[in-house]
Each structure stands twice: as C-alpha cells, then as structure tokens.
Write a protein that holds these residues in place. Sequence first.
Motif, PDB file in Angstrom:
ATOM      1  N   LYS A 169       0.833  -1.201   0.000  1.00  0.00           N
ATOM      2  CA  LYS A 169       0.000   0.000   0.000  1.00  0.00           C
ATOM      3  C   LYS A 169       0.869   1.253   0.000  1.00  0.00           C
ATOM      4  N   LYS A 170       0.631   2.131  -0.963  1.00  0.00           N
ATOM      5  CA  LYS A 170       1.378   3.371  -1.077  1.00  0.00           C
ATOM      6  C   LYS A 170       0.450   4.551  -0.779  1.00  0.00           C
ATOM      7  N   SER A 171       0.976   5.532  -0.088  1.00  0.00           N
ATOM      8  CA  SER A 171       0.227   6.745   0.197  1.00  0.00           C
ATOM      9  C   SER A 171       1.233   7.863   0.346  1.00  0.00           C
ATOM     10  N   ARG A 172       0.736   9.055   0.635  1.00  0.00           N
ATOM     11  CA  ARG A 172       1.641  10.174   0.836  1.00  0.00           C
ATOM     12  C   ARG A 172       0.945  11.263   1.645  1.00  0.00           C
ATOM     13  N   ILE A 173       1.791  12.079   2.263  1.00  0.00           N
ATOM     14  CA  ILE A 173       1.332  13.267   2.983  1.00  0.00           C
ATOM     15  C   ILE A 173       1.729  14.478   2.155  1.00  0.00           C
ATOM     16  N   VAL A 174       0.809  15.393   1.968  1.00  0.00           N
ATOM     17  CA  VAL A 174       1.151  16.693   1.402  1.00  0.00           C
ATOM     18  C   VAL A 174       1.068  17.715   2.534  1.00  0.00           C
ATOM     19  N   ALA A 175       2.140  18.467   2.700  1.00  0.00           N
ATOM     20  CA  ALA A 175       2.230  19.486   3.752  1.00  0.00           C
ATOM     21  C   ALA A 175       2.535  20.827   3.114  1.00  0.00           C
ATOM     22  N   TRP A 176       1.950  21.889   3.665  1.00  0.00           N
ATOM     23  CA  TRP A 176       2.205  23.222   3.127  1.00  0.00           C
ATOM     24  C   TRP A 176       2.161  24.255   4.236  1.00  0.00           C
ATOM     25  N   THR A 177       2.886  25.337   4.017  1.00  0.00           N
ATOM     26  CA  THR A 177       2.916  26.431   4.979  1.00  0.00           C
ATOM     27  C   THR A 177       2.857  27.758   4.236  1.00  0.00           C
ATOM     28  N   PHE A 178       2.286  28.755   4.892  1.00  0.00           N
ATOM     29  CA  PHE A 178       2.242  30.116   4.358  1.00  0.00           C
ATOM     30  C   PHE A 178       3.291  31.002   5.027  1.00  0.00           C
ATOM     31  N   LEU A 179       4.111  30.411   5.894  1.00  0.00           N
ATOM     32  CA  LEU A 179       5.145  31.155   6.596  1.00  0.00           C
ATOM     33  C   LEU A 179       6.481  30.988   5.887  1.00  0.00           C
ATOM     34  N   ASP A 180       7.225  32.080   5.746  1.00  0.00           N
ATOM     35  CA  ASP A 180       8.551  31.980   5.128  1.00  0.00           C
ATOM     36  C   ASP A 180       9.540  31.410   6.143  1.00  0.00           C
ATOM     37  N   ASP A 181      10.785  31.232   5.715  1.00  0.00           N
ATOM     38  CA  ASP A 181      11.765  30.553   6.568  1.00  0.00           C
ATOM     39  C   ASP A 181      11.987  31.297   7.878  1.00  0.00           C
ATOM     40  N   ASN A 182      12.095  32.612   7.836  1.00  0.00           N
ATOM     41  CA  ASN A 182      12.296  33.385   9.062  1.00  0.00           C
ATOM     42  C   ASN A 182      11.094  33.274   9.990  1.00  0.00           C
ATOM     43  N   GLN A 183       9.905  33.326   9.423  1.00  0.00           N
ATOM     44  CA  GLN A 183       8.693  33.207  10.241  1.00  0.00           C
ATOM     45  C   GLN A 183       8.586  31.816  10.862  1.00  0.00           C
ATOM     46  N   GLN A 184       9.014  30.797  10.130  1.00  0.00           N
ATOM     47  CA  GLN A 184       9.004  29.446  10.687  1.00  0.00           C
ATOM     48  C   GLN A 184       9.960  29.339  11.869  1.00  0.00           C
ATOM     49  N   ARG A 185      11.163  29.891  11.740  1.00  0.00           N
ATOM     50  CA  ARG A 185      12.128  29.836  12.839  1.00  0.00           C
ATOM     51  C   ARG A 185      11.614  30.611  14.053  1.00  0.00           C
ATOM     52  N   GLU A 186      11.017  31.757  13.799  1.00  0.00           N
ATOM     53  CA  GLU A 186      10.468  32.550  14.894  1.00  0.00           C
ATOM     54  C   GLU A 186       9.337  31.807  15.593  1.00  0.00           C
ATOM     55  N   TRP A 187       8.500  31.152  14.811  1.00  0.00           N
ATOM     56  CA  TRP A 187       7.402  30.360  15.373  1.00  0.00           C
ATOM     57  C   TRP A 187       7.959  29.301  16.336  1.00  0.00           C
ATOM     58  N   CYS A 188       8.966  28.555  15.893  1.00  0.00           N
ATOM     59  CA  CYS A 188       9.531  27.482  16.710  1.00  0.00           C
ATOM     60  C   CYS A 188      10.145  28.031  17.982  1.00  0.00           C
ATOM     61  N   CYS A 189      10.878  29.113  17.875  1.00  0.00           N
ATOM     62  CA  CYS A 189      11.550  29.678  19.063  1.00  0.00           C
ATOM     63  C   CYS A 189      10.531  30.167  20.088  1.00  0.00           C
ATOM     64  N   GLN A 190       9.479  30.773  19.640  1.00  0.00           N
ATOM     65  CA  GLN A 190       8.479  31.341  20.538  1.00  0.00           C
ATOM     66  C   GLN A 190       7.624  30.270  21.207  1.00  0.00           C
ATOM     67  N   ARG A 191       7.407  29.143  20.539  1.00  0.00           N
ATOM     68  CA  ARG A 191       6.422  28.175  21.035  1.00  0.00           C
ATOM     69  C   ARG A 191       7.035  26.972  21.744  1.00  0.00           C
ATOM     70  N   TRP A 192       8.221  26.546  21.345  1.00  0.00           N
ATOM     71  CA  TRP A 192       8.739  25.279  21.877  1.00  0.00           C
ATOM     72  C   TRP A 192       9.993  25.419  22.721  1.00  0.00           C
ATOM     73  N   GLN A 193      10.640  26.561  22.665  1.00  0.00           N
ATOM     74  CA  GLN A 193      11.942  26.665  23.347  1.00  0.00           C
ATOM     75  C   GLN A 193      11.840  27.547  24.594  1.00  0.00           C
TER      76      GLN A 193
END
Length: 331
Positions: free
Chosen positions: A307-331
Amino acid sequence: MDKNKLSQPVGKSGLHPRNKHKDRYDFTLLIETHPALARFVRLNQYQDASIDFADPFAVKTLNQALLKQYYGIAAWDIPAHFLCPPIPGRADYLHYLADLLAACNAGLVPRGDKVKVLDIGVGANLVYPMIGQREYEWHFVGADINPEALGNARQVIASNPGLDSAVTLRLQANASAIFQGIIQADDRFDLTMCNPPFHASLADAVAGTQRKWRGLEKNRGKPAGKNSKLPVADKLNFGGHAAELYCEGGEEAFISRMVQESAQVGRQCLWFTTLVSKAATLPAVYRALRKAGAFKVKTIEMAQGQKKSRIVAWTFLDDNQQREWCCQRWQ
C-alpha cells in the motif's frame, strides 16, 4: 490456538523507523496483553500467525490489543458503523509529522503539550490524538461534523487517564466547511492533519469495499469472482460513516477546498497537512496550493507493504517566520 506455536514476527517494509509496528504483529505478546484476541488468531496458509482481516470483530479486537500494549489505552471501542482504522498506518502519519516539526527545530522533535495539533475528521475512533499524545505528549483538538462520532470519542477520553487534559473536541456545525468555525481567532496550531474522504459517492465506496473483499478472499485462497459478496454491509475494517468514506468530488475536491480555506488562516498554523491516497490527485492539489499562495509545499511518501500513500504538507510562513514560530512556542 496454542500461543507457543505462533511464529516469530518478521519485519514489515516501509514503515517509519520510530513506528512501534514496523515489525510483524507479535501475537503471543498481544494475546498476553488482551486475551480476547486469542480466539481470532490462526496460522495462515504460510504458517504465520494472523487473523482474518475480513472479520470485523477480529480487526477491532486486534486494534484494542495494539492500543493497550503499545499506547496504554485500556478501554477503546467504536460503534459498528464507524471506521475501524489500521493502527500502523495511523502511527506512521504522526511520526512523519514529528519529523516535519523537527526539521525547523534543529533536528529535535518537539514534545509536550506546547505542541498543538488540529485533527480534521477525528471520528469516533480518536486514533490520531491517542497515539500522538502517548508518543509525543502533544495536545490535540479533534473536529468532526458528526455528533455521534464525537460522543464516542468523549467516552474513549473519559475511560483513559491522561487524555482528558490532552484532547479537546469541537463539532463542525457547517458540513461544507473545514477550518471555518473550528479555528478560532486566538488559536495557534503547529500542525493540522486530515485523512480525507476517499470516494466521490456512495456507489464508489461500495465498489471499493467489494474490491477489497475480493482481494482478501483471493489472499485467503478462495474464489474471487465478480459474484463475491460481502457477508454484511458494515464490515468494520472497510466500514465507515458516510462522511468518513465519501464526499462530492472525492478527495480531490475535499483537499482543494481545504487548501482554499487554509489560506484564510495561514498565519495561525505552522504546517497544514493531509493524507493523499491517490497519486492522480496530486496535480490538482499542487494547482490549488499555487493558487492559494503557499510558501512551501512538501510531499512525504509513505508505504506499508504494497500500500502506497503520501502526505502533502504546506505552509504560508517563510523561513524566518518558521524559525520565529519554533523559538516562541517550543523553546
């Protein structure tokens, strides 16, 4: 069956390295954990221990054993007409989502209830929140359009310590909406996940069920002609409530609508994700994502045996916004 005669488990191909089910089922262990499984276990034509996957009670009992043994879920059940999901594949989705978060967190999977996950179509089975909470201690919001499904999910939560503080359920009152009415103004989700309706109509769903039934009959060494019949209409392992199985336009239409709605709440989520069962669906999904203005799109291939399947993932945040998100929420 004499459990001392059960064959040793053999590796399964394709599952995520952290998946607790990457080896064949250890029926000796599972029977010790959940003795009710013993009556369903037999040696198959290859002299390997197995169950009849066309037997809805066997499939549900196997799920109960897996959930109890590997995730500490002592009490789990579903009504007869709701989807009985395969546990290994559901776990795989969650482990790949953990990798997705780790990619923007210095390679470390974020754990704990600071990680918020929205499960679209949580269903009566509650499988994604249960496994995700037990594996990574994430907090889940489970959304569904069916009050009966949510009622059963509430019973599962109430019956298993630790879930009540880790899972919140929300009713989607608008059957034509996905995120609208579920994501509130103050919500922030690190992930959304979804196993969308696969079929475009009830007729397609019935035809798909019959194909799977004939395939199982063939694997069991029985004739698999066009006249093969399902013994009951609501086989649990291929069952499911209407909203779980089909919607107008099938998964292509559903995911395209999901993408369109995600753009409206694009700053409130780090990664939107969905399973895509059909490879033929991907071009339409990619077109919808380009039109919606997604900043980055990832396709994650998955496999369980044939059985083959796949996940499609997408974001509207650019690389800097992604890093900022991670720092603010998990660290």
